[in-house]
Every structure is written in C-alpha cells, then in structure tokens.
Design an enzyme around this catalytic site. Structure first.
Site, PDB file in Angstrom:
ATOM      1  N   HIS A   1       0.605  -0.821   0.567  1.00  0.00           N
ATOM      2  CA  HIS A   1      -0.048  -0.004   0.036  1.00  0.00           C
ATOM      3  C   HIS A   1       0.922   1.392   0.516  1.00  0.00           C
ATOM      4  O   HIS A   1       0.354   2.138  -0.364  1.00  0.00           O
ATOM      5  CB  HIS A   1      -0.858   0.215   1.982  1.00  0.00           C
ATOM      6  CG  HIS A   1      -1.886  -1.099   0.991  1.00  0.00           C
ATOM      7  ND1 HIS A   1      -2.389  -1.053  -0.079  1.00  0.00           N
ATOM      8  CD2 HIS A   1      -2.110  -2.163   1.903  1.00  0.00           C
ATOM      9  CE1 HIS A   1      -3.418  -2.779   0.355  1.00  0.00           C
ATOM     10  NE2 HIS A   1      -2.965  -2.568   1.532  1.00  0.00           N
TER      11      HIS A   1
ATOM     12  N   ARG B   1       7.732  -5.447   2.573  1.00  0.00           N
ATOM     13  CA  ARG B   1       6.439  -6.102   2.494  1.00  0.00           C
ATOM     14  C   ARG B   1       5.803  -6.258   1.086  1.00  0.00           C
ATOM     15  O   ARG B   1       6.274  -4.619   0.595  1.00  0.00           O
ATOM     16  CB  ARG B   1       5.107  -5.389   2.847  1.00  0.00           C
ATOM     17  CG  ARG B   1       4.365  -6.359   2.688  1.00  0.00           C
ATOM     18  CD  ARG B   1       2.411  -5.700   3.730  1.00  0.00           C
ATOM     19  NE  ARG B   1       2.206  -4.799   4.192  1.00  0.00           N
ATOM     20  CZ  ARG B   1       1.510  -3.923   3.949  1.00  0.00           C
ATOM     21  NH1 ARG B   1       0.433  -4.706   4.682  1.00  0.00           N
ATOM     22  NH2 ARG B   1       0.759  -2.364   3.500  1.00  0.00           N
TER      23      ARG B   1
ATOM     24  N   GLU C   1      -4.970 -11.946   7.801  1.00  0.00           N
ATOM     25  CA  GLU C   1      -5.540 -11.331   7.431  1.00  0.00           C
ATOM     26  C   GLU C   1      -7.210 -11.000   6.896  1.00  0.00           C
ATOM     27  O   GLU C   1      -7.971 -10.266   6.907  1.00  0.00           O
ATOM     28  CB  GLU C   1      -5.188  -9.674   7.029  1.00  0.00           C
ATOM     29  CG  GLU C   1      -4.022 -10.199   5.643  1.00  0.00           C
ATOM     30  CD  GLU C   1      -3.671  -8.377   5.496  1.00  0.00           C
ATOM     31  OE1 GLU C   1      -3.433  -7.815   6.108  1.00  0.00           O
ATOM     32  OE2 GLU C   1      -2.385  -8.947   4.315  1.00  0.00           O
TER      33      GLU C   1
ATOM     34  N   ASP D   1      -7.290  -5.450   7.151  1.00  0.00           N
ATOM     35  CA  ASP D   1      -8.102  -6.051   6.837  1.00  0.00           C
ATOM     36  C   ASP D   1      -8.767  -7.073   7.897  1.00  0.00           C
ATOM     37  O   ASP D   1     -10.198  -7.567   6.761  1.00  0.00           O
ATOM     38  CB  ASP D   1      -6.987  -6.944   6.016  1.00  0.00           C
ATOM     39  CG  ASP D   1      -6.788  -5.825   4.452  1.00  0.00           C
ATOM     40  OD1 ASP D   1      -7.539  -5.730   3.932  1.00  0.00           O
ATOM     41  OD2 ASP D   1      -5.485  -6.059   4.324  1.00  0.00           O
TER      42      ASP D   1
HETATM   43  C1  3PY Z   1      -4.247  -4.288   7.563  1.00  0.00           C
HETATM   44  O1  3PY Z   1      -3.765  -4.115   8.776  1.00  0.00           O
HETATM   45  O2  3PY Z   1      -4.470  -4.756   6.772  1.00  0.00           O
HETATM   46  C2  3PY Z   1      -2.450  -4.681   6.786  1.00  0.00           C
HETATM   47  O3  3PY Z   1      -1.916  -4.661   5.969  1.00  0.00           O
HETATM   48  C3  3PY Z   1      -1.518  -3.090   8.070  1.00  0.00           C
HETATM   49  O4  3PY Z   1      -0.734  -3.116   6.867  1.00  0.00           O
HETATM   50 MG    MG Z   2      -4.223  -5.609   5.000  1.00  0.00          MG
END
Ligand code: 3PY
Ligand code: MG
Length: 260
Positions: A49, A74, A154, A180
């Site tokens: 992101h 990442r 996530e 997420d």
């Molecule tokens: C999330 O919280 O989904 C993340 O990917 C943190 O960067």
């Molecule tokens: Mg995320």
C-alpha cells in the site's frame, strides 16, 4: 571487504524485547534514511500500500542497513518473485500480504528459501556487497536462517488454514493485518483494526505461532497498543507509520507554537 552489517533481525526476534519497526511508505531514499536515523529497531519498506517500488527498495535497503538497522520489505499481493528480489537486495525479512492458503504459503516459502527448503535462485551479490559479507557456501548455508519470512494472516481463510500455514517449512512467522482482518471479521461491514471483539482471536494467532516455534508480528495502528500486543506474544510490532509520525510531529510543534 568493507564493514560487515550482519543479519541481526532473527536474533532480535529471539530476545524478550519487542522489535519495533517504522513503516515506510514514502519511496524516497533520503526520507527512508531520515526514518532509519530515528531510534526504531527496524524499518519496513511497504510495496503493498506504500509507494515503494523495486528501485526504492534497492536503494532503501542499502540506506537502512548502512545505519545498522534491520530492513523488512512488504511485497505486493502474490509477488513472490519480488520476495526473492528483496532478499537479493539485502533485506533481513519479507512480509507477504494475504497469504490465505497452504498453497500461498508454500509458494512464498519457495521464493524466500534456498534448497533444500525452497527453490530460491542464487544471486545475492547486492546483499553481500551492501552487508560486506562473504558469499559462497558460507552464505548459502546461513541465508535461510539469517533472513526471515512472515506470512500475513488477515482473512477468515487464512485463520482457518493457520496451523497448516504455520507448519510450512520456510515460513518463519505470521504477521497480522488488523485492518483487513476487521473487514473479514465484520463480513465487510466496517474497518476497525482495534475492535475489541477481535482481540482474543488476535491473541490466539500469536499463541498458536509461538507454540510451534514461529514468530508473530502485527501492525499497531495506535502505538500505545504495542505493550498489549507484546504481552500476547507478538515480537515484531509495526508502530511508526512515516506519514502519521510526520503529522503527529506537526500537530505537536504547532500546538507548542500556539501555546496550547
Ligand atoms: C492491515 O492491517 O490489514 C495491514 O495490512 C497492515 O498494514
Ligand atoms: Mg492488510
């Protein structure tokens, strides 16, 4: 050979202190250096992101490692080729987002570990050069342990497959994305990375990872949550989102200047 900058993240993760990482989204090497000069243990360059691309990761890892800090990258979703490249560029660790199945985990592990664990192709000349390390068999035999892989948990699918993901050889740890995760938790109703009713499950993820000798990491949207996450078993905690730190600093200086 110049000054050696050995890989130290794994040892730091083995200690009882949390590894606190800054989160770099601005793809500018000068700014990455500024972030790395602050007293964080580590800097994570975000290609998912954040604005980082291959070029800024190539330069950014060098800038961070030169300051004797650990550097994590990442990668974007599913870009396991980039996971190998981040390690070739000298990163200490890679975080892969949205690892939702054992197959995802195996593909990630294959990209980040040399045989016999994985299928990573040999070519770490940049890593060796910026770290001042010898190559050859010594590095081949050390690299799988020296560098660390984190699979992001996530989604509900990832939670269901958690134990199987943790069992994949070459996956060193899991990293929770609470934003997420909250969207999945609420079936798309809301994004609230700090929701209370999710915290027992978040604690369970760290407990299940550490029980099988793997690491647990998490993104803390609010830095004061770090001690709570560390008490749950999280050893890598992302706290310093670069643009949020600048915004908080700006608010603090303006409020001081305004006498409020
Ligand atoms: C999330 O919280 O989904 C993340 O990917 C943190 O960067
Ligand atoms: Mg995320």
């Amino acid at each position: 050979m110049g000054i050696a900058h050995p890989y130290v993240l794994r040892d730091a993760l083995e200690s009882t202190k949390p590894v606190l990482t800054a989160w770099s989204s601005v793809p500018d090497t000068g700014f990455v250096s500024t972030v790395a000069r602050q007293p964080f243990d580590c800097v994570t360059l975000d290609m998912q992101h954040g604005g980082h691309d291959e070029r800024s990761v190539y330069d950014g890892v060098d800038a961070v490692v030169a300051l004797h800090k650990s550097c994590v990258v990442r990668i974007p979703v599913g870009r396991f080729d980039m996971a190998s490249r981040a390690l070739d560029f000298g990163a200490d660790a890679v975080i892969a987002p949205m690892v939702n199945s054992v197959d995802d985990a195996k593909a990630f592990a294959a990209a980040v570990k040399y045989p016999p664990v994985g299928g990573r192709s040999w070519g770490p000349s940049r890593a060796l050069s910026i770290r001042g390390l010898e190559g050859g068999d010594a590095h081949l035999h050390n690299a799988n342990r020296a560098t660390v892989s984190f699979a992001m948990i996530e989604t509900r699918e990832a939670m269901t497959a958690l134990d199987d993901i943790l069992a994949v050889d070459g996956i060193d740890g899991v990293f929770v994305g609470p934003a997420d995760f909250s969207i999945a938790w609420s079936n798309g109703e809301s994004v609230d990375p700090r929701r209370d009713d999710m915290m027992d499950t978040i604690a369970e993820i760290a407990q299940r990872a550490t029980a099988v000798g793997k690491y647990a990491g998490i993104f803390a949207v609010v830095p004061s949550d770090a001690p709570k996450f560390h008490a749950m078993g999280y050893g890598l905690i992302a706290i310093g989102f670069d643009t949020a730190v600048v915004a908080a600093g700006a608010r603090a200086v303006l409020s001081a200047a305004n006498g409020s």
